[in-house]
Design a protein around this motif. Structure first.
Motif, PDB file in Angstrom:
ATOM      1  N   GLY A  94      35.424 -93.492  72.921  1.00  0.00           N
ATOM      2  CA  GLY A  94      35.842 -92.569  71.866  1.00  0.00           C
ATOM      3  C   GLY A  94      34.953 -91.340  71.774  1.00  0.00           C
ATOM      4  O   GLY A  94      34.233 -91.148  70.792  1.00  0.00           O
ATOM      5  N   THR A  95      35.022 -90.511  72.795  1.00  0.00           N
ATOM      6  CA  THR A  95      34.292 -89.245  72.812  1.00  0.00           C
ATOM      7  C   THR A  95      35.234 -88.139  72.319  1.00  0.00           C
ATOM      8  O   THR A  95      36.441 -88.358  72.179  1.00  0.00           O
ATOM      9  N   PRO A  96      34.712 -86.931  72.051  1.00  0.00           N
ATOM     10  CA  PRO A  96      35.587 -85.856  71.556  1.00  0.00           C
ATOM     11  C   PRO A  96      36.807 -85.608  72.431  1.00  0.00           C
ATOM     12  O   PRO A  96      37.885 -85.268  71.913  1.00  0.00           O
ATOM     13  N   MET A  97      36.674 -85.778  73.748  1.00  0.00           N
ATOM     14  CA  MET A  97      37.809 -85.533  74.638  1.00  0.00           C
ATOM     15  C   MET A  97      39.003 -86.412  74.284  1.00  0.00           C
ATOM     16  O   MET A  97      40.151 -85.949  74.268  1.00  0.00           O
ATOM     17  N   LEU A  98      38.758 -87.692  73.973  1.00  0.00           N
ATOM     18  CA  LEU A  98      39.850 -88.601  73.600  1.00  0.00           C
ATOM     19  C   LEU A  98      40.233 -88.465  72.133  1.00  0.00           C
ATOM     20  O   LEU A  98      41.414 -88.494  71.783  1.00  0.00           O
ATOM     21  N   LEU A  99      39.242 -88.295  71.271  1.00  0.00           N
ATOM     22  CA  LEU A  99      39.526 -88.280  69.839  1.00  0.00           C
ATOM     23  C   LEU A  99      40.221 -87.010  69.382  1.00  0.00           C
ATOM     24  O   LEU A  99      40.747 -86.962  68.264  1.00  0.00           O
ATOM     25  N   ASN A 100      40.253 -85.986  70.221  1.00  0.00           N
ATOM     26  CA  ASN A 100      40.990 -84.767  69.889  1.00  0.00           C
ATOM     27  C   ASN A 100      42.453 -84.838  70.306  1.00  0.00           C
ATOM     28  O   ASN A 100      43.230 -83.922  70.036  1.00  0.00           O
ATOM     29  N   MET A 101      42.844 -85.910  70.975  1.00  0.00           N
ATOM     30  CA  MET A 101      44.248 -86.095  71.346  1.00  0.00           C
ATOM     31  C   MET A 101      45.066 -86.483  70.117  1.00  0.00           C
ATOM     32  O   MET A 101      44.519 -87.011  69.136  1.00  0.00           O
ATOM     33  N   PRO A 102      46.388 -86.262  70.135  1.00  0.00           N
ATOM     34  CA  PRO A 102      47.235 -86.710  69.026  1.00  0.00           C
ATOM     35  C   PRO A 102      47.071 -88.212  68.783  1.00  0.00           C
ATOM     36  O   PRO A 102      46.840 -88.977  69.722  1.00  0.00           O
ATOM     37  N   GLN A 103      47.189 -88.626  67.532  1.00  0.00           N
ATOM     38  CA  GLN A 103      46.938 -90.021  67.176  1.00  0.00           C
ATOM     39  C   GLN A 103      47.842 -90.985  67.938  1.00  0.00           C
ATOM     40  O   GLN A 103      47.411 -92.064  68.352  1.00  0.00           O
ATOM     41  N   GLU A 104      49.097 -90.585  68.169  1.00  0.00           N
ATOM     42  CA  GLU A 104      50.003 -91.486  68.888  1.00  0.00           C
ATOM     43  C   GLU A 104      49.554 -91.690  70.331  1.00  0.00           C
ATOM     44  O   GLU A 104      49.724 -92.777  70.901  1.00  0.00           O
ATOM     45  N   VAL A 105      48.959 -90.666  70.921  1.00  0.00           N
ATOM     46  CA  VAL A 105      48.426 -90.795  72.283  1.00  0.00           C
ATOM     47  C   VAL A 105      47.206 -91.709  72.276  1.00  0.00           C
ATOM     48  O   VAL A 105      47.048 -92.571  73.148  1.00  0.00           O
ATOM     49  N   GLN A 106      46.359 -91.527  71.277  1.00  0.00           N
ATOM     50  CA  GLN A 106      45.189 -92.404  71.161  1.00  0.00           C
ATOM     51  C   GLN A 106      45.608 -93.866  71.013  1.00  0.00           C
ATOM     52  O   GLN A 106      45.051 -94.754  71.667  1.00  0.00           O
ATOM     53  N   ASP A 107      46.597 -94.111  70.159  1.00  0.00           N
ATOM     54  CA  ASP A 107      47.057 -95.486  69.927  1.00  0.00           C
ATOM     55  C   ASP A 107      47.631 -96.090  71.200  1.00  0.00           C
ATOM     56  O   ASP A 107      47.402 -97.265  71.508  1.00  0.00           O
ATOM     57  N   SER A 108      48.369 -95.283  71.942  1.00  0.00           N
ATOM     58  CA  SER A 108      48.971 -95.758  73.191  1.00  0.00           C
ATOM     59  C   SER A 108      47.894 -96.112  74.217  1.00  0.00           C
ATOM     60  O   SER A 108      47.973 -97.146  74.897  1.00  0.00           O
ATOM     61  N   LEU A 109      46.884 -95.275  74.335  1.00  0.00           N
ATOM     62  CA  LEU A 109      45.803 -95.538  75.277  1.00  0.00           C
ATOM     63  C   LEU A 109      45.006 -96.776  74.872  1.00  0.00           C
ATOM     64  O   LEU A 109      44.684 -97.636  75.706  1.00  0.00           O
ATOM     65  N   ALA A 110      44.683 -96.880  73.581  1.00  0.00           N
ATOM     66  CA  ALA A 110      43.892 -98.016  73.108  1.00  0.00           C
ATOM     67  C   ALA A 110      44.620 -99.335  73.344  1.00  0.00           C
ATOM     68  O   ALA A 110      43.999-100.367  73.617  1.00  0.00           O
ATOM     69  N   ALA A 111      45.936 -99.300  73.279  1.00  0.00           N
ATOM     70  CA  ALA A 111      46.729-100.520  73.475  1.00  0.00           C
ATOM     71  C   ALA A 111      46.645-101.050  74.903  1.00  0.00           C
ATOM     72  O   ALA A 111      46.981-102.208  75.163  1.00  0.00           O
ATOM     73  N   THR A 112      46.207-100.216  75.846  1.00  0.00           N
ATOM     74  CA  THR A 112      46.102-100.664  77.241  1.00  0.00           C
ATOM     75  C   THR A 112      44.817-101.446  77.501  1.00  0.00           C
ATOM     76  O   THR A 112      44.650-102.020  78.581  1.00  0.00           O
ATOM     77  N   VAL A 113      43.889-101.456  76.552  1.00  0.00           N
ATOM     78  CA  VAL A 113      42.640-102.204  76.713  1.00  0.00           C
ATOM     79  C   VAL A 113      42.907-103.668  76.365  1.00  0.00           C
ATOM     80  O   VAL A 113      43.350-103.963  75.249  1.00  0.00           O
ATOM     81  N   PRO A 114      42.668-104.607  77.293  1.00  0.00           N
ATOM     82  CA  PRO A 114      42.967-106.013  77.005  1.00  0.00           C
ATOM     83  C   PRO A 114      42.281-106.536  75.742  1.00  0.00           C
ATOM     84  O   PRO A 114      42.926-107.094  74.872  1.00  0.00           O
TER      85      PRO A 114
END
Length: 253
Positions: free
Chosen positions: A193-213
């Motif tokens: 969770g660095t600025p590069m990821l946290l500046n993305m739209p929330q729905e994109v963040q949620d989608s990416l986080a869901a890929t972590v087992p």
């Protein structure tokens, strides 16, 4: 290695994992020098932790030498060096406008791989001159790779190649510097969770986080910093790469 009172250098220390590591090491009693190309941010971080903040272009030999000279004058030779400086632009090898510009690839290699080696070589030269600690150890260098070194995604050719280079460098550098009592380790983070990821739209963040087992979230910069602490304190960690990724294996895109 007991971190209290030791001199430490952290590159990319103006934000993200670098800033978290600088804060953590300072909290453990280290004398921290923070290096970054962002002058305002690096000075802010240094002020917050009571350390030294210096503008440094890690790709430039003279710039890095000046920064380490200043750090040495202020805090003494560093026994700890942590390389967090890096960039992650995305670009396909062949896109709509033709082949990726060679300069784009070169820039990523310069910052991520050559920049890390630049600090490694200079820090190691200083460490080699120090009196060994009780165990014979003189210093520890921690580099930052990425899971992209193993599972580079579409558009990550330059980034994956640069981080793969850091992975390959790890055992070679550890063997090379073993006679000097210097350990070399690498951390390969996943989604942090660095600025590069946290500046993305929330729905994109949620989608990416869901890929972590597990845990199904981004890693925290502070978790990277705590892993660096463990590497510094555990003498048997040398010449290897630790994935910090929640068991993620990156999909093609």
């Amino acid at each position: 290695m007991n971190i209290q009172g030791l001199s430490a250098i952290v590159t990319g220390g103006a934000s993200g994992m670098g800033a978290a590591t600088a804060r953590h090491l300072a909290g453990l009693g280290a004398k921290v020098t923070v290096l970054d190309v962002n002058e305002d941010a690096v000075l802010k971080t240094a002020h917050e932790i009571g350390g030294l903040g210096l503008v440094c272009d890690v790709t430039d030999g003279a710039s890095a030498e000046r920064a380490l000279d200043q750090a040495r004058s202020a805090h003494g030779p560093a026994r700890i060096a942590v390389n967090c400086a890096g960039i992650a632009p995305a670009q396909r090898i062949v896109g709509r406008d033709g082949p990726m510009p060679l300069e784009s690839f070169r820039t990523v290699i310069e910052v991520n791989l050559i920049g890390s080696f630049n600090i490694l070589r200079l820090a190691a030269a200083d460490m080699a001159k120090l009196e060994p600690l009780e165990s014979g150890e003189r210093g520890v260098i921690v580099n930052t790779a990425s899971v992209a070194a193993y599972e580079g995604q579409i558009g990550q050719a330059a980034y994956a190649a640069s981080k793969g280079g850091i992975v390959a460098l790890t055992i070679c550098a550890a063997r090379d510097l073993a006679r000097n009592g210097i350990r070399v380790m690498t951390v390969a983070p996943g989604l942090i969770g660095t600025p590069m990821l946290l500046n993305m739209p929330q729905e994109v963040q949620d989608s990416l986080a869901a890929t972590v087992p597990f845990p199904k979230r981004f890693g925290k910069p502070e978790e990277y910093a705590r892993l660096v602490q463990h590497i510094l304190e555990n003498e048997m960690l040398n010449g290897d790469v630790i994935r910090l990724d929640g068991a993620i294996r990156m999909a093609p895109q």
